[in-house]
Write a protein that holds these residues in place. Structure first.
Motif, PDB file in Angstrom:
ATOM      1  N   ILE A 162       0.851  -1.197   0.000  1.00  0.00           N
ATOM      2  CA  ILE A 162       0.000   0.000   0.000  1.00  0.00           C
ATOM      3  C   ILE A 162       0.883   1.243   0.000  1.00  0.00           C
ATOM      4  O   ILE A 162       0.619   2.199  -0.729  1.00  0.00           O
ATOM      5  CB  ILE A 162      -0.957  -0.009   1.208  1.00  0.00           C
ATOM      6  N   ALA A 163       1.937   1.229   0.806  1.00  0.00           N
ATOM      7  CA  ALA A 163       2.858   2.374   0.842  1.00  0.00           C
ATOM      8  C   ALA A 163       3.545   2.543  -0.514  1.00  0.00           C
ATOM      9  O   ALA A 163       3.650   3.665  -1.027  1.00  0.00           O
ATOM     10  CB  ALA A 163       3.888   2.191   1.947  1.00  0.00           C
ATOM     11  N   LEU A 164       3.994   1.473  -1.110  1.00  0.00           N
ATOM     12  CA  LEU A 164       4.679   1.547  -2.410  1.00  0.00           C
ATOM     13  C   LEU A 164       3.746   2.021  -3.519  1.00  0.00           C
ATOM     14  O   LEU A 164       4.180   2.718  -4.441  1.00  0.00           O
ATOM     15  CB  LEU A 164       5.295   0.197  -2.770  1.00  0.00           C
ATOM     16  N   LEU A 165       2.480   1.658  -3.432  1.00  0.00           N
ATOM     17  CA  LEU A 165       1.515   2.090  -4.446  1.00  0.00           C
ATOM     18  C   LEU A 165       1.237   3.597  -4.379  1.00  0.00           C
ATOM     19  O   LEU A 165       0.644   4.157  -5.299  1.00  0.00           O
ATOM     20  CB  LEU A 165       0.217   1.297  -4.326  1.00  0.00           C
ATOM     21  N   GLN A 166       1.689   4.254  -3.317  1.00  0.00           N
ATOM     22  CA  GLN A 166       1.528   5.711  -3.214  1.00  0.00           C
ATOM     23  C   GLN A 166       2.629   6.460  -3.967  1.00  0.00           C
ATOM     24  O   GLN A 166       2.542   7.676  -4.148  1.00  0.00           O
ATOM     25  CB  GLN A 166       1.517   6.154  -1.747  1.00  0.00           C
ATOM     26  N   VAL A 167       3.670   5.761  -4.419  1.00  0.00           N
ATOM     27  CA  VAL A 167       4.799   6.423  -5.084  1.00  0.00           C
ATOM     28  C   VAL A 167       4.366   7.223  -6.309  1.00  0.00           C
ATOM     29  O   VAL A 167       4.739   8.398  -6.438  1.00  0.00           O
ATOM     30  CB  VAL A 167       5.930   5.421  -5.403  1.00  0.00           C
ATOM     31  N   PRO A 168       3.555   6.677  -7.231  1.00  0.00           N
ATOM     32  CA  PRO A 168       3.126   7.510  -8.372  1.00  0.00           C
ATOM     33  C   PRO A 168       2.325   8.733  -7.928  1.00  0.00           C
ATOM     34  O   PRO A 168       2.484   9.827  -8.495  1.00  0.00           O
ATOM     35  CB  PRO A 168       2.263   6.573  -9.222  1.00  0.00           C
ATOM     36  N   TYR A 169       1.497   8.564  -6.933  1.00  0.00           N
ATOM     37  CA  TYR A 169       0.711   9.666  -6.376  1.00  0.00           C
ATOM     38  C   TYR A 169       1.651  10.728  -5.803  1.00  0.00           C
ATOM     39  O   TYR A 169       1.496  11.919  -6.071  1.00  0.00           O
ATOM     40  CB  TYR A 169      -0.221   9.084  -5.309  1.00  0.00           C
ATOM     41  N   PHE A 170       2.657  10.281  -5.048  1.00  0.00           N
ATOM     42  CA  PHE A 170       3.616  11.210  -4.461  1.00  0.00           C
ATOM     43  C   PHE A 170       4.406  11.954  -5.535  1.00  0.00           C
ATOM     44  O   PHE A 170       4.608  13.169  -5.444  1.00  0.00           O
ATOM     45  CB  PHE A 170       4.567  10.477  -3.514  1.00  0.00           C
ATOM     46  N   ILE A 171       4.829  11.247  -6.554  1.00  0.00           N
ATOM     47  CA  ILE A 171       5.596  11.886  -7.636  1.00  0.00           C
ATOM     48  C   ILE A 171       4.747  12.954  -8.321  1.00  0.00           C
ATOM     49  O   ILE A 171       5.195  14.086  -8.516  1.00  0.00           O
ATOM     50  CB  ILE A 171       6.106  10.829  -8.650  1.00  0.00           C
ATOM     51  N   TRP A 172       3.517  12.604  -8.647  1.00  0.00           N
ATOM     52  CA  TRP A 172       2.663  13.582  -9.327  1.00  0.00           C
ATOM     53  C   TRP A 172       2.349  14.767  -8.433  1.00  0.00           C
ATOM     54  O   TRP A 172       2.390  15.919  -8.876  1.00  0.00           O
ATOM     55  CB  TRP A 172       1.376  12.959  -9.843  1.00  0.00           C
ATOM     56  N   VAL A 173       2.032  14.513  -7.178  1.00  0.00           N
ATOM     57  CA  VAL A 173       1.715  15.616  -6.280  1.00  0.00           C
ATOM     58  C   VAL A 173       2.951  16.476  -6.031  1.00  0.00           C
ATOM     59  O   VAL A 173       2.839  17.685  -5.827  1.00  0.00           O
ATOM     60  CB  VAL A 173       1.056  15.119  -4.975  1.00  0.00           C
ATOM     61  N   SER A 174       4.138  15.902  -6.102  1.00  0.00           N
ATOM     62  CA  SER A 174       5.364  16.705  -6.004  1.00  0.00           C
ATOM     63  C   SER A 174       5.456  17.668  -7.180  1.00  0.00           C
ATOM     64  O   SER A 174       5.783  18.857  -7.006  1.00  0.00           O
ATOM     65  CB  SER A 174       6.602  15.802  -5.963  1.00  0.00           C
ATOM     66  N   VAL A 175       5.155  17.187  -8.376  1.00  0.00           N
ATOM     67  CA  VAL A 175       5.121  18.051  -9.562  1.00  0.00           C
ATOM     68  C   VAL A 175       4.024  19.100  -9.403  1.00  0.00           C
ATOM     69  O   VAL A 175       4.246  20.301  -9.640  1.00  0.00           O
ATOM     70  CB  VAL A 175       4.904  17.216 -10.847  1.00  0.00           C
ATOM     71  N   ALA A 176       2.835  18.666  -9.007  1.00  0.00           N
ATOM     72  CA  ALA A 176       1.698  19.581  -8.863  1.00  0.00           C
ATOM     73  C   ALA A 176       1.959  20.634  -7.788  1.00  0.00           C
ATOM     74  O   ALA A 176       1.562  21.799  -7.942  1.00  0.00           O
ATOM     75  CB  ALA A 176       0.432  18.794  -8.534  1.00  0.00           C
TER      76      ALA A 176
END
Length: 134
Positions: free
Chosen positions: A108-122
């Motif tokens: 579950i934590a690893l599946l947040q990586v794409p979300y984290f990357i995008w929100v970092s850009v956003a």
């Protein structure tokens, strides 16, 4: 709020040259929302079943509320500063929820990586837009 009205407002804002198109931003969120839905639902269900402490859902709730609040703040209120604060909360809460769930469900934590990357850009984009339009 009229659709064209907020698009006109957003298009009139000063933005960095690397700003993704609204269509691309929409596509990214269409990809991320199912991941968020499945992973967050899993955590909520596990907490309800007593498999993990219920307190672990707090960062997930904070993230969900802040994520949902962004669009009304940005486009409804047209408040760039408040939207910047909100997206920083979204960003920080992804770190928090990933850290808290890691000992229980690493996937579950690893599946947040794409979300984290995008929100970092956003977040970088929103902070840039906020500063450029001060």
């Amino acid at each position: 709020m009229e659709y064209g009205n907020f698009i006109d407002w957003y298009n009139a804002l000063a933005k960095p040259g690397w700003t993704p198109s609204p269509q691309f931003i929409g596509l990214v969120w269409q990809t991320l929302y199912p991941i968020i839905l499945v992973t967050f639902s899993f955590v909520f269900v596990q907490a309800l079943r007593g498999k993990i402490p219920r307190i672990l859902v707090i960062p997930f709730i904070v993230n969900l509320v802040a994520n949902i609040a962004f669009t009304p703040i940005q486009f409804g209120l047209r408040n760039l500063t408040l939207a910047a604060i909100d997206i920083v909360i979204v960003w920080a809460s992804i770190i928090w929820l990933s850290y808290k769930i890691w000992p229980h469900y690493k996937l579950i934590a690893l599946l947040q990586v794409p979300y984290f990357i995008w929100v970092s850009v956003a977040t970088t984009l929103q902070l840039s837009i906020t500063v450029m339009n001060w």
